[in-house]
Design a protein around this motif. Structure first.
Motif, mmCIF file in Angstrom:
data_model
loop_
_atom_site.group_PDB
_atom_site.id
_atom_site.type_symbol
_atom_site.label_atom_id
_atom_site.label_comp_id
_atom_site.label_asym_id
_atom_site.label_seq_id
_atom_site.Cartn_x
_atom_site.Cartn_y
_atom_site.Cartn_z
ATOM 1 N N MET B 124 0.841 -1.479 -0.322
ATOM 2 C CA MET B 124 0.269 0.012 0.199
ATOM 3 C C MET B 124 0.645 1.360 -0.477
ATOM 4 O O MET B 124 0.260 2.090 -0.391
ATOM 5 C CB MET B 124 -0.934 -0.315 1.696
ATOM 6 C CG MET B 124 -1.479 -0.624 1.008
ATOM 7 S SD MET B 124 -3.140 -0.915 2.789
ATOM 8 C CE MET B 124 -4.883 -0.253 2.351
ATOM 9 N N ILE B 127 2.249 1.638 -3.363
ATOM 10 C CA ILE B 127 1.161 1.980 -4.046
ATOM 11 C C ILE B 127 1.029 3.718 -3.879
ATOM 12 O O ILE B 127 1.060 4.511 -4.731
ATOM 13 C CB ILE B 127 -0.483 1.885 -3.853
ATOM 14 C CG1 ILE B 127 0.265 0.033 -4.852
ATOM 15 C CG2 ILE B 127 -1.609 1.982 -5.051
ATOM 16 C CD1 ILE B 127 -1.130 -0.837 -4.438
ATOM 17 N N ALA B 128 0.891 4.019 -2.932
ATOM 18 C CA ALA B 128 0.343 5.590 -2.457
ATOM 19 C C ALA B 128 1.776 6.718 -3.160
ATOM 20 O O ALA B 128 1.408 7.127 -3.568
ATOM 21 C CB ALA B 128 0.311 5.580 -1.483
ATOM 22 N N GLU B 153 -4.120 2.360 -10.524
ATOM 23 C CA GLU B 153 -3.090 2.281 -9.048
ATOM 24 C C GLU B 153 -4.073 2.253 -7.879
ATOM 25 O O GLU B 153 -4.268 1.602 -7.067
ATOM 26 C CB GLU B 153 -1.821 3.238 -8.989
ATOM 27 C CG GLU B 153 -0.540 3.189 -10.200
ATOM 28 C CD GLU B 153 0.988 2.536 -9.623
ATOM 29 O OE1 GLU B 153 0.236 1.718 -8.382
ATOM 30 O OE2 GLU B 153 1.757 2.135 -10.321
ATOM 31 N N ASP B 154 -5.251 3.356 -7.963
ATOM 32 C CA ASP B 154 -5.931 3.811 -7.212
ATOM 33 C C ASP B 154 -6.901 2.152 -7.657
ATOM 34 O O ASP B 154 -7.116 1.957 -6.167
ATOM 35 C CB ASP B 154 -6.719 4.863 -7.797
ATOM 36 C CG ASP B 154 -8.082 5.029 -6.532
ATOM 37 O OD1 ASP B 154 -7.714 4.412 -5.238
ATOM 38 O OD2 ASP B 154 -9.371 4.614 -7.397
ATOM 39 N N MET B 157 -4.754 -0.506 -4.562
ATOM 40 C CA MET B 157 -5.569 0.168 -3.697
ATOM 41 C C MET B 157 -6.290 -0.247 -3.567
ATOM 42 O O MET B 157 -6.838 -0.865 -2.157
ATOM 43 C CB MET B 157 -5.289 1.958 -3.687
ATOM 44 C CG MET B 157 -5.115 2.100 -2.682
ATOM 45 S SD MET B 157 -3.770 1.265 -1.086
ATOM 46 C CE MET B 157 -2.591 3.025 -1.466
ATOM 47 N N HIS B 161 -7.419 -3.180 -0.614
ATOM 48 C CA HIS B 161 -8.269 -2.663 1.302
ATOM 49 C C HIS B 161 -9.150 -3.411 1.351
ATOM 50 O O HIS B 161 -9.678 -3.762 2.575
ATOM 51 C CB HIS B 161 -8.741 -0.979 0.417
ATOM 52 C CG HIS B 161 -9.855 -0.164 1.821
ATOM 53 N ND1 HIS B 161 -9.475 -0.390 3.304
ATOM 54 C CD2 HIS B 161 -11.040 -0.067 1.471
ATOM 55 C CE1 HIS B 161 -9.985 1.322 3.716
ATOM 56 N NE2 HIS B 161 -11.300 0.135 2.489
ATOM 57 N N SER B 187 -5.439 1.026 6.886
ATOM 58 C CA SER B 187 -6.148 0.647 5.177
ATOM 59 C C SER B 187 -6.672 1.821 5.067
ATOM 60 O O SER B 187 -6.681 2.288 3.675
ATOM 61 C CB SER B 187 -7.082 -0.218 5.500
ATOM 62 O OG SER B 187 -7.092 -1.054 4.592
ATOM 63 N N TYR B 190 -4.583 4.878 3.238
ATOM 64 C CA TYR B 190 -4.213 4.586 2.397
ATOM 65 C C TYR B 190 -4.662 4.770 0.650
ATOM 66 O O TYR B 190 -4.985 5.948 0.104
ATOM 67 C CB TYR B 190 -3.327 3.018 2.241
ATOM 68 C CG TYR B 190 -1.898 3.140 3.441
ATOM 69 C CD1 TYR B 190 -0.651 3.632 2.163
ATOM 70 C CD2 TYR B 190 -2.347 2.456 4.719
ATOM 71 C CE1 TYR B 190 0.358 3.843 3.795
ATOM 72 C CE2 TYR B 190 -0.945 3.024 5.092
ATOM 73 C CZ TYR B 190 0.278 3.307 4.577
ATOM 74 O OH TYR B 190 1.930 3.091 4.903
ATOM 75 N N GLU B 191 -6.019 4.163 1.867
ATOM 76 C CA GLU B 191 -6.736 4.176 0.888
ATOM 77 C C GLU B 191 -7.741 5.555 0.210
ATOM 78 O O GLU B 191 -8.068 5.762 -0.639
ATOM 79 C CB GLU B 191 -8.273 3.157 0.947
ATOM 80 C CG GLU B 191 -9.982 2.959 0.497
ATOM 81 C CD GLU B 191 -10.805 4.404 0.260
ATOM 82 O OE1 GLU B 191 -11.420 4.139 -1.151
ATOM 83 O OE2 GLU B 191 -10.492 4.298 1.568
ATOM 84 N N ALA B 194 -5.513 7.034 -1.799
ATOM 85 C CA ALA B 194 -4.989 7.178 -3.130
ATOM 86 C C ALA B 194 -6.643 7.719 -3.896
ATOM 87 O O ALA B 194 -6.240 8.700 -5.255
ATOM 88 C CB ALA B 194 -5.758 5.533 -3.077
#
Lengths: 225, 225
Positions: B124, B127-128, B153-154, B157, B161, B187, B190-191, B194
């Motif tokens: 995660m 990806i961020a 990428e989102d 993510m 999640h 989580s 991070y979500e 994104a």
């Protein structure tokens, strides 16, 4: 043309107030759906979110048109920019109401909140309602006393949010991991909803005074106005 | 005066790229602090957030000044308004990095994430990082291919999640309620981070094309550009 601008800004303000009313209905109904496991009401909140998004799109368009008008006053510019941003924030508040409704739908036919926390979530719903009601008023009247009220309500919401963490983590918690996660996320939705109310109050304070106000300054802004 | 405006907009764009770089460092360091229980690094991320907030305030001021300039082109207006909003979104991304760091600090000297999920959170974090790196590029170049990358990428993510929810709710979950809440909130940070990257990508697409793009249209915007 410059004569026309204030009218158009007044219409944007009317649209913002209208949007705030829809957000209010959404959060009141989402809380009701949550505490009574009313899946039809939850569905309605979720589908009605598109009306809030539509007003947001229309306000964005109007504000960009207004900002293209020559000879705006600095206050008109601040108001058009602030309106754009308030609209985005209200749209996000609508999303949070829809998140609560989705949680209600997810656990149907069960109630997502344990019985002993019903009253707490009812209280969070009431605070959210009070905040959004004052949000409409502060947008409508530019009276910063409502901004100070919003901030005071937000502090109560934060305290309940923190308390709920304590309850979920207490050894006597008997609703397992799923129950804990449901309560934590729901509590966060209400807490964020209240924060967004404070953000809007700050935007109005900025329009009225031309100053940016920090976390605990809205009461001061109301007094010096 | 109208000659001067593009220069000032270019400076705002530079400030946005600078802000994106600080947000990137914040999220990389927050993830590192989280996975190694490095409380000093966590403290640094939390205190460095004020630098991100300061750039946000300065961009807001510049954009309002730019919007007060006569004879802006419609694209200049769109860019000034979009810059204001991107700045707000970047400031929020910085907050989310600080939230991750606060979580690391809260559980120190323990690691807030169970060992078997380290790799997931490292992913995660990666990806961020990829998203925020492309966010800087899309702001800098206005090349919408980066916007399409951010959206792709989102989606990864979002999938992680959702998977994490499944793991936390699985009967084999052995880290109790506290561990479940930590993982769920982290989580979500991070979500959301994104998601904000996607929001910025959409704002750039709006500046470039004058059109609003919905959830799954950025790839199309990149192609029709």
């Amino acid at each position: 043309m410059s004569d026309a601008t204030p009218d158009r800004l007044v219409r944007v303000q009317d649209n913002l107030v209208e949007m705030t009313k829809l957000v209010r209905v959404a959060m009141v109904c989402a809380t009701e759906a949550l505490l009574s496991a009313d899946v039809h009401l939850a569905e309605q909140v979720i589908s009605d979110d598109s009306a809030i998004n539509a007003i947001n799109a229309s306000i964005e368009q109007s504000c960009l048109e207004i900002l293209s008008t020559p000879q705006l006053t600095p206050k008109d510019i601040r108001m058009a920019v602030a309106s754009l941003r308030m609209s985005t924030t209200l749209e996000r508040m609508g999303d949070l109401a829809a998140h609560v409704a989705k949680q209600a739908r997810l656990r149907f036919p069960y109630v997502s909140v344990p019985a002993e926390l019903h009253e707490t979530f009812a209280q969070m719903g009431n605070i959210a309602n009070a905040i959004v009601e004052r949000t409409a008023r502060v947008i409508e009247t530019n009276d910063l006393r409502y901004a100070a009220d919003i901030q005071a309500e937000d502090e109560v919401m934060d305290a309940i949010h923190r308390e709920l963490f304590g309850k979920v983590l207490d050894p006597t918690w008997s609703h397992g991991v799923e129950g804990a996660i449901d309560v934590t996320l729901l509590s966060r939705f209400y807490e964020r909803f209240a924060d967004h109310g404070v953000t809007i109050a700050r935007r109005v304070a900025f329009v009225v005074t031309g100053e940016n106000y920090g976390v605990s300054d809205l009461a001061a802004a109301a007094e010096t106005e």
